[in-house]
Design an enzyme around this catalytic site. Structure first.
Site, short mmCIF file in Angstrom:
data_model
loop_
_atom_site.label_atom_id
_atom_site.label_comp_id
_atom_site.label_asym_id
_atom_site.label_seq_id
_atom_site.Cartn_x
_atom_site.Cartn_y
_atom_site.Cartn_z
N ASP A 21 0.67 -1.26 0.03
CA ASP A 21 0.16 0.11 0.28
C ASP A 21 0.90 1.13 0.26
O ASP A 21 1.65 0.63 0.61
CB ASP A 21 -1.05 0.42 1.27
CG ASP A 21 -2.03 -0.81 1.05
OD1 ASP A 21 -1.95 -2.14 0.30
OD2 ASP A 21 -3.01 -0.72 2.03
N CYS A 76 -8.45 4.69 1.11
CA CYS A 76 -8.80 4.52 2.49
C CYS A 76 -8.47 5.33 3.69
O CYS A 76 -7.58 5.72 3.23
CB CYS A 76 -9.32 3.15 2.74
SG CYS A 76 -9.95 1.98 1.70
N TYR A 88 -8.28 -14.17 4.38
CA TYR A 88 -7.20 -13.64 5.12
C TYR A 88 -6.28 -13.08 6.74
O TYR A 88 -5.56 -12.13 7.33
CB TYR A 88 -6.08 -12.35 4.30
CG TYR A 88 -6.84 -11.26 4.26
CD1 TYR A 88 -7.07 -9.88 4.79
CD2 TYR A 88 -7.69 -11.10 3.29
CE1 TYR A 88 -7.65 -8.91 4.33
CE2 TYR A 88 -8.91 -9.88 2.96
CZ TYR A 88 -8.67 -8.90 3.65
OH TYR A 88 -9.64 -8.23 3.71
N ASN A 100 -18.78 11.09 2.58
CA ASN A 100 -17.96 12.55 1.49
C ASN A 100 -17.92 13.79 3.55
O ASN A 100 -18.91 13.76 3.82
CB ASN A 100 -18.71 13.30 0.94
CG ASN A 100 -18.62 12.27 -0.30
OD1 ASN A 100 -17.85 11.55 -0.35
ND2 ASN A 100 -19.31 12.47 -1.05
N HIS A 153 -17.58 8.88 -0.46
CA HIS A 153 -16.01 8.16 -1.26
C HIS A 153 -15.45 8.18 -0.44
O HIS A 153 -14.15 7.75 -1.52
CB HIS A 153 -16.09 9.44 -2.40
CG HIS A 153 -17.63 9.36 -3.52
ND1 HIS A 153 -18.48 10.12 -3.11
CD2 HIS A 153 -18.01 8.53 -5.28
CE1 HIS A 153 -19.59 10.23 -4.41
NE2 HIS A 153 -19.11 9.14 -5.06
#
Length: 226
Positions: free
Chosen positions: A37, A62, A94, A105, A151
């Site tokens: 990431d 995220c 996992y 938002n 979002h």
């Protein structure tokens, strides 16, 4: 130079990058997701950084907040809030559970999906998390500032961070805590444009080297924080 010295140098560079508001790359564990990431301190994210996450990473953008911040803002685990058969028997290969919380938002955004809108939502989430852990922000404040659905997907960190769970959520938040920069980070998985799978670790390392970003793996983070 020994492996230990190299690990210490990389860890120190990562903390310095976080303190400067710059991104780092973190690969979790080969026996977990096996993904890398890009991780930013949430307070520093601008529209250009969201564009980098879209274009260079390609996964889900995220914002992860600490358990203490999430508790103060009454942010649930999303799976426990969905009243639908699909929410039962999550069965992750996992991990025992997902860290997903609400997708939000900031209320002053328009659609919420543009780079500017998502950057604004993320920085406001960082401010909210800081205030929440100081006891100056609660669920009503959160509802006044944010709307769901939205979002930017929130992730809720485990209470004991790496002692409880070892996902990118906890790895990023543990680094932020060690760097002293607050309880919110942004994470986004790196995907391979050709295969559509997770970007191979070697390719992620090469990307980090080309751009001068620190690269850490989960084992080195756990060892450095032990």
């Amino acid at each position: 130079m020994t492996t230990t010295k190299q690990t210490d140098d990389a860890f120190g560079r990562a903390l310095a990058a976080f303190r400067a508001g710059d991104p780092i790359l973190v690969h979790d564990f080969d026996d977990r997701e096996g993904e890398t990431d890009i991780i930013y301190p949430a307070h520093s994210v601008a529209a250009a950084d969201v564009a980098r996450l879209r274009n260079d990473a390609g996964g889900l953008v995220c914002a992860a907040v600490s358990d203490a911040a999430a508790e103060a803002m009454n942010l649930p685990f999303l799976g426990s809030e969905i009243d639908h058969p699909a929410a039962a028997d999550h069965e992750l290969a996992y991990d025992d559970r997902s860290s997903f919380s609400l997708p939000v938002n900031y209320r002053e955004t328009f659609t919420g999906i543009t780079d500017d809108d998502r950057a604004l939502t993320i920085t406001k989430l960082s401010e909210a998390a800081d205030a929440a852990v100081d006891g100056e922000y609660d669920a009503d404040d959160f509802a006044a500032d944010f709307r769901t659905p939205g979002h930017v997907t929130l992730l809720r960190g485990a209470p004991g961070l790496l002692d409880d769970r070892r996902g990118h959520t906890e790895l990023g938040l543990a680094l932020a805590d060690e760097a002293g920069i607050g309880p919110a980070v942004v994470v986004c998985e790196m995907l391979d444009d050709e295969s559509g799978a997770a970007l191979p670790t070697a390719a992620a390392r090469e990307y980090a080297e080309r751009r001068g970003f620190p690269f850490l793996d989960g084992d080195s983070i756990v060892d450095s924080l032990a």
